[in-house]
Enzyme design. Structure first.
Site, PDB file in Angstrom:
ATOM      1  N   GLU A  64       0.805  -1.222   0.000  1.00 36.37           N
ATOM      2  CA  GLU A  64       0.000   0.000   0.000  1.00 36.37           C
ATOM      3  C   GLU A  64       0.837   1.272   0.000  1.00 36.37           C
ATOM      4  O   GLU A  64       0.461   2.263  -0.636  1.00 36.37           O
ATOM      5  CB  GLU A  64      -0.959   0.006   1.202  1.00 36.37           C
ATOM      6  CG  GLU A  64      -2.143  -0.916   1.065  1.00 36.37           C
ATOM      7  CD  GLU A  64      -1.827  -2.381   1.320  1.00 36.37           C
ATOM      8  OE1 GLU A  64      -2.701  -3.229   1.080  1.00 36.37           O
ATOM      9  OE2 GLU A  64      -0.687  -2.669   1.774  1.00 36.37           O
ATOM     10  N   HIS A 133      -9.555  -5.540  10.008  1.00 33.95           N
ATOM     11  CA  HIS A 133     -10.218  -5.325   8.718  1.00 33.95           C
ATOM     12  C   HIS A 133     -11.608  -4.705   8.893  1.00 33.95           C
ATOM     13  O   HIS A 133     -12.449  -4.823   7.992  1.00 33.95           O
ATOM     14  CB  HIS A 133     -10.363  -6.650   7.955  1.00 33.95           C
ATOM     15  CG  HIS A 133      -9.073  -7.315   7.607  1.00 33.95           C
ATOM     16  ND1 HIS A 133      -8.299  -7.958   8.540  1.00 33.95           N
ATOM     17  CD2 HIS A 133      -8.417  -7.431   6.429  1.00 33.95           C
ATOM     18  CE1 HIS A 133      -7.231  -8.450   7.952  1.00 33.95           C
ATOM     19  NE2 HIS A 133      -7.265  -8.144   6.665  1.00 33.95           N
TER      20      HIS A 133
END
Length: 332
Positions: A64, A133
């Site tokens: 990322e 998450h």
């Protein structure tokens, strides 16, 4: 002639917005993990790779920080990237590029450049994805000058805010609640925008204002309907934009009702409800308050995996109903 209005899911509305932008402007491209043939972790990117090719719908490595850096660099060269994170939690891996680069470059170079970048973050709990998450981190990025942060609650706004974000010269962070992806609603055909920084009063009321974000807007509306049977008239304001905040709409609503409940999924401490409360306390609406402001936010813990515990740590409709009933019963 008015555009035709159809019923689309939240995910379909986002997909349509990206396709429209890519058709209209060759500078717009999409990048992220598994967004190509797989169609994205939540199938939002869908068939865009087949329509626009792998040079404009780019699968990135599981990195990322690197992906965000590519997106920032592309924006600086005049491109208009849309970077999709698999989960909003993974913004933590890219904070250097988001906070130290994208948000600051325009300021540091005296306005000589802009960073027309969109980042999309699937956020929130409710899918059993557990602590790493399922977070709601919009307040983190809302704290940073130079970033714009929005949270669409409906398919209509998901499309309109994304199109507005793509056209914006500054970096826009879009937090999309994962449980909303399948929700359907009316969405006009063609290009339209929803202004960034403008809240929406989605239910008029007289006794209490609920300011809510993302999926909590729908829970607030359900609570307002239940409270109608008690004779309590609730006004529901969909914040839509975290940064910038729509001060005028918030102040006007609270001045009318005299009571305020802030409902959001992020952890209560230092969350968006704290900023809204401070805004009202510092405004002319403070003199109209008939009771203390109430914040309903997430519990002070990571999101559990167990589905019943997962529900228990974020506000639900009965929690909102109870808070409003208690507040409506208090006198100044």
């Amino acid at each position: 002639m008015r555009d035709t209005v159809r019923e689309l899911s939240y995910a379909q509305a986002i997909n349509e917005a990206m396709a429209l932008a890519m058709e209209a402007d060759s500078r717009v491209f999409v990048m992220g993990e598994d967004i190509g043939v797989y169609g994205g972790a939540f199938q939002v990117t869908g068939d865009l790779v087949h329509r626009f090719g792998a040079e404009r719908v780019i699968d990135t490595p599981i990195a990322e920080l690197g992906g965000a850096g590519v997106a920032v660099g592309a924006a600086l060269t005049g491109m208009r990237p849309i970077y999709e994170f698999q989960f909003s939690d993974f913004a933590t891996l890219a904070m250097e590029q988001i906070v130290n680069q994208a948000a600051k470059i325009r300021f540091m170079l005296g306005g000589a450049v802009s960073v027309p970048l969109v980042m999309r973050f699937p956020a929130g709990s409710g899918t059993g994805a557990a602590a790493q998450h399922s977070q709601s981190l919009e307040a983190w990025l809302g704290h940073v000058p130079g970033l714009k942060v929005v949270q669409p609650a409906t398919p209509h706004d998901a499309k309109g805010l994304l199109l507005a974000a793509i056209a914006d010269p500054d970096p826009v962070m879009i937090f999309e609640h994962k449980l909303l992806y399948k929700m359907k609603g009316e969405v006009p055909e063609g290009h339209y925008t929803v202004p960034i920084g403008k809240a929406r009063v989605c239910r008029q009321g007289e006794d209490v204002t609920i300011v809510a974000t993302a999926i909590m807007v729908h829970k607030a509306l359900a609570a307002a309907e239940a409270l109608r049977e008690d004779g309590i008239s609730v006004e529901v304001v969909d914040l839509r934009s975290i940064r910038p905040l729509d001060r005028d709409t918030l102040v006007a609503s609270v001045a009318k009702t005299g009571r305020l409940v802030c409902v959001y999924e992020g952890v209560k401490t230092l969350g968006i409800g704290a900023e809204i409360s401070a805004l009202i306390a510092e405004s002319e609406a403070f003199d109209y308050l008939d009771a203390p402001i109430v914040r309903l936010g997430g519990a002070e813990c990571p999101i559990p995996y167990n589905p019943e515990l997962e529900k228990a740590v974020v506000p639900q409709v009965p929690d909102i109903v109870a808070a409003v009933r208690s507040l409506a019963a208090r006198e100044r």
